[in-house]
Design a protein around this motif. Structure first.
Motif, short mmCIF file in Angstrom:
data_model
loop_
_atom_site.label_atom_id
_atom_site.label_comp_id
_atom_site.label_asym_id
_atom_site.label_seq_id
_atom_site.Cartn_x
_atom_site.Cartn_y
_atom_site.Cartn_z
N VAL A 1 1.69 -4.87 -2.49
CA VAL A 1 1.07 -3.69 -1.90
C VAL A 1 0.75 -3.96 -0.43
CG1 VAL A 1 -0.84 -2.05 -2.02
CG2 VAL A 1 0.08 -3.05 -4.13
N PHE A 2 1.35 -3.15 0.46
CA PHE A 2 1.16 -3.31 1.90
C PHE A 2 0.43 -2.10 2.47
CE2 PHE A 2 4.14 -6.64 1.40
CZ PHE A 2 4.05 -7.46 2.51
N GLY A 3 -0.63 -2.35 3.21
CA GLY A 3 -1.32 -1.29 3.92
C GLY A 3 -0.55 -0.90 5.16
N THR A 4 -0.66 0.37 5.54
CA THR A 4 -0.03 0.84 6.77
C THR A 4 -0.82 2.02 7.31
OG1 THR A 4 2.11 1.38 7.78
CG2 THR A 4 1.56 2.50 5.71
N ASP A 5 -0.64 2.31 8.59
CA ASP A 5 -1.30 3.45 9.23
C ASP A 5 -0.24 4.53 9.44
OD1 ASP A 5 -2.48 5.30 10.86
OD2 ASP A 5 -3.20 3.88 12.35
N LYS B 1 0.64 1.58 1.13
CA LYS B 1 -0.63 2.27 0.92
C LYS B 1 -1.16 2.71 2.28
CE LYS B 1 -5.18 1.81 -1.23
NZ LYS B 1 -6.08 0.92 -1.99
N PRO B 2 -1.02 4.01 2.63
CA PRO B 2 -1.51 4.49 3.92
C PRO B 2 -3.03 4.50 3.97
CG PRO B 2 -0.72 6.31 2.59
CD PRO B 2 -0.38 5.07 1.83
N MET B 3 -3.60 4.13 5.11
CA MET B 3 -5.05 4.09 5.28
C MET B 3 -5.39 4.02 6.75
SD MET B 3 -5.40 0.22 3.77
CE MET B 3 -7.19 0.27 3.65
N ASP B 4 -6.67 4.27 7.08
CA ASP B 4 -7.12 4.12 8.46
C ASP B 4 -6.92 2.68 8.91
OD1 ASP B 4 -7.87 6.74 8.67
OD2 ASP B 4 -9.99 6.39 8.25
N PHE B 5 -6.48 2.52 10.15
CA PHE B 5 -6.19 1.19 10.64
C PHE B 5 -7.40 0.26 10.54
CE2 PHE B 5 -5.70 -2.11 13.85
CZ PHE B 5 -4.39 -2.51 13.65
N LYS B 6 -8.57 0.79 10.84
CA LYS B 6 -9.77 -0.05 10.87
C LYS B 6 -10.09 -0.69 9.52
CE LYS B 6 -13.23 3.60 10.02
NZ LYS B 6 -12.25 4.67 9.74
#
Length: 267
Positions: free
Chosen positions: A45-49, A85-90
């Motif tokens: 699972v990779f986070g991204t903006d 997994k899209p999310m706020d960068f912060k």
């Protein structure tokens, strides 16, 4: 004889329960890492903006961009799957340290500060920060013109750190936002005088949207490189990413991906 047989059955049952418990514990203890997909293929699972074109953004209901294609190309080379997994960068770095993500690819600048909390891959793109103003702004030509001005900036970025430093040095005010579109709009609406963004991102925005009413002024403020972030203790995944990145670079695939979105030579 029955007593011995009973004891033997009990022992075998205990051993079976213990073995099953170990498997369950191992599965529970590796979330989200080591999630399985298909015949033994790992899914990470990779986070991204998803509000950061040309590196990651949503188009026709799908996530696209340089970072999206790059991580999928690396995954193909190294034999794993990716769930974005899209999310706020912060929130991305904290989510990695909390083990809510295996890693992240989101135009993450490689800094010594970030290296203290996450592992960062070899660099894959040279970015650098630029000052951005309304196209009709003739007052601001560089950092020395920021006295008394308002800087709009996205939280948790290297641009935010740069904005804080420039505000302190030149007597400016900083207003913080959760995403790039919001800070750009603040400048367009004349509620802020200037923003700071990675050069390729704002250059792309101006190129594809002539009505953006924005322009870049002055020289780049620094020479940041982007890297892929992973939990510091996940050496297995970090090795896969660096190995896969090298293959993608050497094959020319990385340049192909960058040129597809930037319409220019890779930086």
């Amino acid at each position: 004889m029955k007593k011995i047989g009973s004891l033997l059955v009990t022992a075998l049952l205990a051993l079976s329960i213990s073995a099953c418990g170990t498997t369950a514990d191992q599965t529970a203890g590796t979330s989200p890492d080591a999630a399985k997909s298909g015949e033994g293929t790992k899914k990470y699972v990779f986070g991204t903006d998803a509000t950061y074109p040309p590196f990651e953004f949503e188009k026709d209901g799908k996530y696209v961009g340089i970072d999206v294609e790059l991580i999928n190309a690396i995954a193909k080379e190294e034999g794993f799957e990716v769930e974005l997994k899209p999310m706020d960068f912060k929130g991305i770095i904290p989510a990695i340290t909390a083990k809510q993500l295996d890693g992240a690819i989101a135009g993450i600048s490689i800094t010594e500060e970030r290296k203290q909390v996450v592992a960062l891959s070899e660099p894959y793109y040279k970015a650098g920060l630029s000052l951005v103003v309304r196209e009709d702004n003739t007052e601001i030509k560089g950092p020395d013109d920021l006295k008394g001005k308002v800087i709009a900036i996205k939280k948790g970025t290297t641009g935010a750190k740069q904005a804080d430093e420039l505000a302190k040095k030149h007597g400016a005010q900083v207003k913080y936002f959760d995403d790039s579109p919001a800070m750009f709009q603040e400048v367009v609406n004349k509620n802020a005088d200037v923003t700071i963004e990675d050069y390729p991102v704002v250059s792309y925005k101006i190129a594809v949207d002539p009505a953006s009413k924005l322009k870049i002024v002055g020289d780049r403020l620094n020479g940041d490189f982007y890297g892929i972030a992973v939990s510091k203790d996940n050496t297995e995944l970090m090795k896969k990413i660096n190995d896969g990145l090298k293959k993608v670079k050497d094959s020319g695939k990385l340049d192909e991906i960058i040129n597809k979105y930037m319409k220019s030579e890779s930086k």
